[in-house]
Structure formats: structure tokens, C-alpha cells
Design an enzyme around this catalytic site. Structure first.
Site, mmCIF file in Angstrom:
data_model
loop_
_atom_site.group_PDB
_atom_site.id
_atom_site.type_symbol
_atom_site.label_atom_id
_atom_site.label_comp_id
_atom_site.label_asym_id
_atom_site.label_seq_id
_atom_site.Cartn_x
_atom_site.Cartn_y
_atom_site.Cartn_z
ATOM 1 N N HIS A 43 1.205 -1.521 -0.308
ATOM 2 C CA HIS A 43 0.244 0.382 0.067
ATOM 3 C C HIS A 43 1.093 1.061 -0.037
ATOM 4 O O HIS A 43 0.663 2.884 -1.135
ATOM 5 C CB HIS A 43 -0.784 -0.043 1.450
ATOM 6 C CG HIS A 43 -1.645 1.376 2.004
ATOM 7 N ND1 HIS A 43 -3.306 1.424 1.566
ATOM 8 C CD2 HIS A 43 -0.492 2.732 2.101
ATOM 9 C CE1 HIS A 43 -3.159 3.156 1.548
ATOM 10 N NE2 HIS A 43 -2.442 3.110 1.995
ATOM 11 N N GLU A 44 1.999 1.615 0.901
ATOM 12 C CA GLU A 44 3.165 2.479 1.389
ATOM 13 C C GLU A 44 3.392 2.910 -0.396
ATOM 14 O O GLU A 44 3.518 3.759 -0.872
ATOM 15 C CB GLU A 44 3.617 2.318 1.916
ATOM 16 C CG GLU A 44 2.862 2.373 3.397
ATOM 17 C CD GLU A 44 2.129 3.557 3.471
ATOM 18 O OE1 GLU A 44 2.563 4.568 2.873
ATOM 19 O OE2 GLU A 44 1.251 3.566 4.189
ATOM 20 N N HIS B 134 1.719 4.517 -3.415
ATOM 21 C CA HIS B 134 2.154 6.185 -3.112
ATOM 22 C C HIS B 134 3.155 6.295 -3.302
ATOM 23 O O HIS B 134 2.782 7.214 -4.417
ATOM 24 C CB HIS B 134 2.087 6.621 -1.561
ATOM 25 C CG HIS B 134 0.393 6.134 -0.328
ATOM 26 N ND1 HIS B 134 -0.460 6.962 -1.649
ATOM 27 C CD2 HIS B 134 0.367 5.725 -0.066
ATOM 28 C CE1 HIS B 134 -1.664 6.780 -0.305
ATOM 29 N NE2 HIS B 134 -1.110 5.912 0.429
ATOM 30 N N GLU C 298 -5.958 6.421 -0.921
ATOM 31 C CA GLU C 298 -5.410 5.905 0.610
ATOM 32 C C GLU C 298 -6.663 5.005 -0.792
ATOM 33 O O GLU C 298 -5.762 3.386 -0.549
ATOM 34 C CB GLU C 298 -6.445 6.666 1.836
ATOM 35 C CG GLU C 298 -5.807 7.364 2.430
ATOM 36 C CD GLU C 298 -3.950 6.914 2.366
ATOM 37 O OE1 GLU C 298 -3.952 5.770 2.559
ATOM 38 O OE2 GLU C 298 -3.254 7.621 2.809
#
Length: 303
Positions: free
Chosen positions: A141-142, A145, A215
Site C-alpha cells: 500500500h505504501e 503511494h 488511500e
């Protein structure tokens, strides 16, 4: 979005483009209004541009310093580096630097203006609580980004809010044009205060809406990269549940950094949740889990 093996997200690209376009229009209108009121805003604009440049080029160092993170080598954190190595290879992207923050608040964040200047940081509280598959989901997930260049876009998007916020404070504390200056009978300082406050509010809501969508986009991209949306859903559920066991004082200290975090340190529930959602940096947990469950179903049908 920079080319990687992360699934492209046209919705995110569209929202980023539209948000920046609307903020650009709002910026032009704001400057035009200031000029019409006879305000020389060059000092404020220069100050805001300086703050933006510092935030843009030093975002990784600022974030690590503010959140007490420290860079770690593969020898110091072999398991964490191993997960990041694997994800970077899977995504076909440069490996970001790896950091650990000494905090019992279970969380993680990514920062840096591009892939070459990126860093992913995990708190010691998260490392203690998550299973390897869950940690991989969080880091995927990070790193999404980073692939989406979220930090750069959100930094640029915040520029108008910085300008309007500065103008609001200056108008509030000094009164532009002097106490006796008037425009059609109304004090110029009051007009500038109201216009600046309105522009700040609109830009704030636009950037928060974009933050919530990014997100969801990172959840989706991370789940598709690992092909294990259930692991990310489990991490989200566990982290959100563990937050309730962290002292409120510690959560309030972490709350200013919610925009960076994998999950917000504090989230509103109950009657205030509906209004708070407009100001939140993250979508509700239920919405994130529902999306991951849909992705799991889609992957199951494709198997």
C-alpha cells in the site's frame, strides 16, 4: 502515474488532474480578487512558494524527523528490507529507503517527491503486531503511494491552502489596508479575511477528498500487486483495533501526521462521524474493507 507494475488507476489520475485544475482556477480567482482589492500579495506568494519548495524537496527528511524515524540498513532490519526488496522487484520500481520509527502506535507511511527520493517507514508498534503477510500488504500500500507520486501531487495541491491560510492570518492579525481603508463602504481587511477564509475552506475540502481517494487507490493497487487483498484487510482491521489500546495522549500526538499514515491515529465515530468524514484524510474503515472484499471476489472469479 510513473510506469511500474502497479495496476494503473485512471480514477486516481482523473481526480488528481481535476483537483489540480480546480485549485488552479481557484488560485487565479483568488489572486485576481486580491489585486482588485489593491493588495500587494507578492510577499505572501513568495513566502508560500518558499514553504512549498522546502516541503517538496525535503519532504522525506522532514517527515522522518517529525515522526522520529531513522533509516535502517539490511543488517539492522533484514526481514523488513526483505519485504521491501521483494515488493520493489514485483513492482519493477527502485527500492525506496527503509526506516523505522520508535513508536508503539501501529502505523506506516511513505514519503519523498519521486521514486529516487522515496522512503518507507514502519513503526516498531506495527512490526510487533503484524504477521509477515499483513506487513507485506501494508508496505505494498505504501509503495503504491510512491508509484502514484502522491506526495508530490498533494504537496502541490496544498499550495493554495498555504497561501490562503497565510492571507487569512495576516488579515486577521493586522488588517490589510489599515483600519480606515474601505471598499464600497466595507473594510478591506474584513473582505480579505472572508475571501481568504473561503478559499482556504474550498481548497482544504478538495485536497481532503483527493487524499481519501488516493488511500483507496493505494489499497487497490497494493492488493492487486500482492494478489492477497485478505492480508491487507486483516492488517487494516488489526491496526484499527489496536489503536483503541493506545493511550489517547499518544494518539493525539500522532494525529497531526494522519495524512501520511496507513491508518488514521484517531477517527471519529458516532453522530459526529458523518461531518468528520468531510475533513478526514482517510475513507472509513468499512469502505476500505468493502473494496478489498470486492477485489478478493474478483480475483477468486478470475482464478
Amino acid at each position: 502515474m510513473t510506469r511500474t507494475r502497479y495496476a494503473p488507476d485512471r480514477g486516481l489520475t482523473t481526480r488528481m488532474t481535476v483537483t489540480l485544475f480546480l485549485l488552479g482556477l481557484l488560485y487565479v480567482a483568488f489572486v485576481a480578487a486580491l489585486v482588485a482589492l489593491g493588495v500587494r500579495a507578492i510577499v505572501v506568494l513568495a513566502l508560500a512558494a518558499g514553504l512549498l519548495a522546502v516541503q517538496y524537496f525535503l519532504s522525506d527528511r522532514i517527515a522522518l524527523f517529525a515522526m522520529h524515524g531513522r533509516l535502517v540498513t539490511p543488517e539492522q532490519a533484514p526481514e523488513l528490507h526483505g519485504v521491501v526488496d521483494r515488493l520493489a522487484a514485483m513492482a519493477d520500481m527502485p527500492k525506496p529507503r527503509v526506516a523505522i520509527a520508535d513508536s508503539d502506535v501501529p502505523n506506516a507511511f511513505a514519503t519523498g517527491r519521486n521514486q529516487k527520493n522515496a522512503v518507507v517507514c514502519v513503526t516498531t508498534g506495527m512490526l510487533r503486531r503484524l504477521e509477515p503477510a499483513e506487513l507485506e500488504g501494508v508496505l505494498a500500500h505504501e509503495m503504491a503511494h510512491i508509484a502514484h507520486r502522491d506526495v508530490a501531487v498533494m504537496t502541490i495541491a496544498s499550495f493554495l491552502g498555504i497561501v490562503a491560510g497565510l492571507m487569512t492570518r495576516i488579515a486577521l492579525y493586522t488588517g490589510f489596508g489599515g483600519r480606515g481603508s474601505r471598499n464600497n463602504g466595507a473594510p478591506i481587511g474584513l473582505i480579505i479575511l472572508l475571501v481568504s477564509a473561503l478559499v482556504y475552506a474550498v481548497s482544504f475540502l478538495l485536497t481532503r477528498a483527493l487524499s481519501r481517494y488516493r488511500e483507496l487507490a493505494a489499497d487497490r493497487a497494493g492488493a492487486l500487486l500482492t494478489q492477497r487483498p485478505s492480508a491487507l484487510a486483516s492488517a487494516l482491521t488489526k491496526v484499527s483495533g489496536e489503536m483503541a489500546r493506545i493511550p489517547t495522549r499518544d494518539l493525539r500526538e500522532a494525529e497531526p501526521f494522519n495524512a501520511f499514515y496507513f491508518a488514521p491515529a484517531l477517527s471519529r465515530r458516532g453522530a459526529a462521524a458523518g461531518l468528520a468524514a468531510l475533513f478526514s484524510t482517510h475513507p472509513p474503515l468499512e469502505q476500505r474493507l468493502a473494496q478489498l472484499h470486492r477485489i478478493a471476489a474478483e480475483l477468486g472469479r478470475g482464478a
